[in-house]
Design an enzyme around this catalytic site. Structure first.
Site, PDB file in Angstrom:
ATOM      1  N   GLU A   2       0.786  -1.283  -0.104  1.00  0.00           N
ATOM      2  CA  GLU A   2      -0.049  -0.061  -0.085  1.00  0.00           C
ATOM      3  C   GLU A   2       0.897   1.217   0.035  1.00  0.00           C
ATOM      4  OE1 GLU A   2      -3.000  -0.101   3.000  1.00  0.00           O
ATOM      5  OE2 GLU A   2      -4.220  -1.311   1.844  1.00  0.00           O
ATOM      6  N   GLU A  45      -6.562  -8.103  -0.992  1.00  0.00           N
ATOM      7  CA  GLU A  45      -7.264  -7.939   0.622  1.00  0.00           C
ATOM      8  C   GLU A  45      -8.674  -7.512   0.229  1.00  0.00           C
ATOM      9  OE1 GLU A  45      -5.076  -5.383   3.280  1.00  0.00           O
ATOM     10  OE2 GLU A  45      -3.073  -5.890   2.397  1.00  0.00           O
TER      11      GLU A  45
HETATM   12  C1  GLA Z   1      -4.300  -2.708   4.487  1.00  0.00           C
HETATM   13  C2  GLA Z   1      -2.976  -3.437   4.821  1.00  0.00           C
HETATM   14  C3  GLA Z   1      -3.115  -4.417   5.524  1.00  0.00           C
HETATM   15  C4  GLA Z   1      -4.070  -4.188   6.783  1.00  0.00           C
HETATM   16  C5  GLA Z   1      -5.365  -3.900   6.369  1.00  0.00           C
HETATM   17  C6  GLA Z   1      -6.384  -3.770   7.356  1.00  0.00           C
HETATM   18  O1  GLA Z   1      -4.892  -3.171   3.434  1.00  0.00           O
HETATM   19  O2  GLA Z   1      -2.285  -3.544   3.450  1.00  0.00           O
HETATM   20  O3  GLA Z   1      -1.731  -4.601   6.270  1.00  0.00           O
HETATM   21  O4  GLA Z   1      -3.502  -3.127   7.618  1.00  0.00           O
HETATM   22  O5  GLA Z   1      -5.200  -2.754   5.476  1.00  0.00           O
HETATM   23  O6  GLA Z   1      -7.609  -3.310   6.908  1.00  0.00           O
END
Ligand code: GLA
Ligand code: ZN
Length: 709
Positions: free
Chosen positions: A155, A313
């Site tokens: 991210e 995710e």
């Molecule tokens: C992001 C991060 C993860 C986690 C999620 C929680 O997408 O990449 O490591 O922190 O958020 O929602």
């Protein structure tokens, strides 16, 4: 198309799994994990996203004992893994020994150690050691038969304003402008005595320099947009550094990083070519974000020219980051997961496989809770979805969206319109785009979301809301769409500035004026509660809708007037226009922020002209999406409503989820949140690219004949 996804492995199905951090638990828990993963049909896990501190306790100290054990246990289970480069968070020793790796924020404060995703992207130490770590990991795990992909960083985002960044910014500017005269011209530096005489005089635009009242209030949009571009490029460089380190050991395993959809700080279009496939993290802001998610999936798919992407995710249950964290209602996980597949995902992964024991995400949802139970509603839904994916197998893998409608999205226009004084600061670029998207989505249109420099040849309808900045040959390419019979739609605040954010020294909308046959005489901005009535005649049945916030007073110069204002001193003046082209297409200009009915009236008229309205457009909460692969078309019917919906099937087929055989026209009832994955049996191979679903649809009642085709 990049050879990604399941084709690399034995898993010929939508990949299913997620972020797995067993290093947080004792070994006996790992056994419990794998037993549960077997129950849930989990085939893919992402490892080591935040393991820098686990692997390395100093510059020359790398210890893979724990990660080796994790990989070995995962491999034994038959699952494949996505290996991260472990650079998502800095270890304390690094920040302590080299404070330069910590970011300096917008207010000019140098941070000390803490949190994650916060390295200065231009720190030479960070660049060297992050690439080195990626290289070490690649050296160790490259060639592993169960390695599915590389996950670089995590991210990417944010910004830094330190001295290293300032120096790198000057270098970036030199490359862009070559000489200071050109830079001074681009930034319109004579305004407020800003003529730069030495590169060293340039400092990052932040709260200590050009900004007041935060990120969006800048004295010079030129320097601010360049800093946004530069920061996006700086983080891209971090990605590129790590990817290069991987490639020294592994020439071919595809690499990605997890994007965040409509994320303002990074221009994902500028990154796209460096990714082997796109992936993103789907955490919608509200529980009724289905249209927005559809848009974001399409935006992510558009990054790689329509190739399948991964949902890297999503949460199986709750997120932890909101003030109030509702659970996903029964059926919602399944519905949203199939929605992502419907829009082109070939992998659906969770954050996270097992709930953290401590720290800020200890209550974040997971496939397994703290107790490791497999008899909860959440686990059952995860396992049922796993069984669904196994049942459907490879049916949609690699399949693409047959779209003839394009929606343009442009980070430069986003930035330029929101960092500018003199417009209406309550109008947000994403909200305007989403407003247009929703109307397309409700009409069941198959859609590609594209950057402004994408080829537009294959599209009959191109919608470009709030195209504030006109770069390169965009205006000519939009023009070409209408010249070959297609239609273009744009809105207020378009065609205002060039690539440097300077106004065009012509009538508004600048280079778009001749395409739309319209001139903006004045732009009125009013608070959101001031409503102007718009009479529409020529976009569906004659009707009155409302408009707010921005009111451009249009002078038609070649266009016909479709909508007029009902109120204020511009009552009777043009608000919406349409210019018809001899080949049958039209260019529509919407000079005001129409309400959803108004946008729908305009867009449904356009879509009907090109026979692009989907089969279930009368049911706005029943989403219709198609993926096709060769002669196989798979249609997804997704009932987002809280009530059942009954429709007549648009085509014969077999529901891959239930096995039910469906005849064309047969009544299909979908329970609330239910999904039908209809593999059509009347494929229409080679039918000149015509969408069979759309053929079945009579032109909507508000369609009209363009008259001059
Ligand atoms: C992001 C991060 C993860 C986690 C999620 C929680 O997408 O990449 O490591 O922190 O958020 O929602
Ligand atoms: Zn920095």
């Amino acid at each position: 198309m990049t050879a990604i996804n399941a084709s690399r492995t034995a898993h010929r199905k939508v990949l299913y799994g997620g972020d797995y951090n067993p290093e947080q638990w004792p070994r006996d828990v790992w056994e419990e994990d794998h037993a549960a993963f077997d129950l849930a049909g989990i085939d893919t896990v992402t490892l080591a996203v935040f393991d820098w501190g686990l692997i390395s306790r100093g510059e020359d100290d790398y210890d893979f004992t724990v990660l080796d054990a994790v990989v070995e246990r995962v491999a034994e289970s038959g699952r494949q893994f996505v290996m991260a480069t472990a650079t998502g968070a800095l270890p304390p020793w690094l920040a302590h020994r080299h404070p330069e790796v910590n970011r300096t924020d917008f207010d000019g404060r140098r941070h000390v150690y803490g949190q994650r995703h916060n390295a200065c992207p231009n720190s030479p130490v960070f660049r060297r050691l992050s690439a080195r770590l990626a290289g070490k990991i690649a050296e160790r795990y490259a060639g592993h038969p169960q390695l599915a992909a590389w996950h670089i960083g995590n991210e990417y985002g944010g910004a830094c304003y330190c001295e290293n960044c300032a120096a790198a910014f000057r270098t970036w500017l030199r490359e862009r402008y070559r000489n200071l005269d050109r830079l001074n011209e681009a930034w319109n530096a004579t305004f407020w005595s800003h003529t730069f005489t030495d590169w060293a005089e340039i400092v990052p635009p932040n709260a200590l320099s050009e900004h007041w009242r935060g990120q969006n209030h800048t004295a010079f949009q030129g320097i601010t947009i360049d800093y946004l571009r530069f920061m996006s490029d700086s983080m891209l460089q971090n990605f590129v550094d790590e990817k290069a380190a991987i490639r020294e050991h592994d020439p071919s395993t595809p690499a990605t990083t997890n994007f965040m959809g409509m994320y303002r700080p990074i221009d994902y279009h500028r990154w796209a070519k460096h990714l082997d496939f796109a992936s993103w993290d789907n955490y919608p802001p509200t529980d009724r974000s289905e249209a927005r998610m559809a848009f974001t999936h399409d935006l992510m798919r558009g990054l790689k020219g329509g190739d399948p992407f991964w949902v890297m995710e999503q949460t199986p249950t709750i997120t932890a980051s909101r003030d109030i964290n509702p659970v996903k209602r029964p059926g919602v996980l399944r519905l949203w997961s199939w929605q992502s597949v419907a829009h082109g995902a070939d992998a659906v992964l969770y954050f996270q496989m097992r709930q953290s024991r401590g720290a800020c995400e200890k209550y974040h949802g997971a496939v397994l809770d703290h107790a490791g139970r497999t008899d909860t509603r959440a686990f059952r839904e995860v396992a049922e979805l796993g069984a669904d994916f196994a049942r459907v197998g490879e049916a949609v893998l690699g399949a693409r969206t047959p779209a003839r409608t394009a929606l343009l999205f442009d980070w430069d226009s986003w930035w330029a319109s929101e960092i500018t004084d003199g417009l209406n600061r309550t109008v947000s670029y994403p909200q305007v785009v989403l407003g247009y998207h929703r109307a397309l989505w409700e009409a069941g249109v198959q859609l590609d979301v594209l950057p402004v420099d994408a080829p537009l040849d294959g599209y009959d309808v191109v919608v470009a809301p709030l195209l504030h900045m006109i770069k390169g040959d965009t205006a000519q390419r939009l023009r070409a769409v209408t010249e070959r019979g297609g239609s273009v739609v744009s809105t207020f605040h378009s065609g205002r500035v060039d690539q440097d954010t300077n106004a065009f020294l012509t009538d508004v909308p600048g280079p778009l004026a001749s395409l739309f046959g319209v001139r903006v005489e004045e732009t009125d901005s009013l608070p959101g509660d001031v409503v102007n009535r718009i009479s529409l005649a020529g976009a569906g049945p004659e009707q009155t809708v409302t408009a707010t916030s921005v009111f451009e007073i249009l002078v038609a110069e070649g266009a016909e007037i479709v909508g007029t204002y009902g109120d204020d001193f511009y009552a009777g003046r043009a608000a919406v226009t349409r210019r018809r082209f001899p080949a049958g297409g039209s260019a529509w200009y919407v000079g005001t922020l129409l309400d959803p009915d108004g946008i729908a009236a305009v867009l449904r008229t356009v879509l009907a002209d090109h026979e692009l309205i989907g089969p279930y457009a009368a049911e706005p909460e029943l989403e219709f999406a198609v993926r096709s692969h060769g002669e196989t078309r798979t249609a997804f019917l997704l009932n987002h409503a809280d009530t059942p919906v009954t429709v007549a099937a648009h085509a014969p087929g077999i529901d891959l989820l239930s096995g039910r055989v469906v005849a064309a026209g047969e009544q299909l009832t979908l329970a609330p949140k239910d999904v039908v994955v209809l593999q059509e049996t009347s494929a229409v191979p080679g039918s000149s690219g015509t969408d069979s679903a759309n053929q079945a649809i009579p032109r909507s009642s508000n369609s009209r004949c363009s008259g001059d085709s």
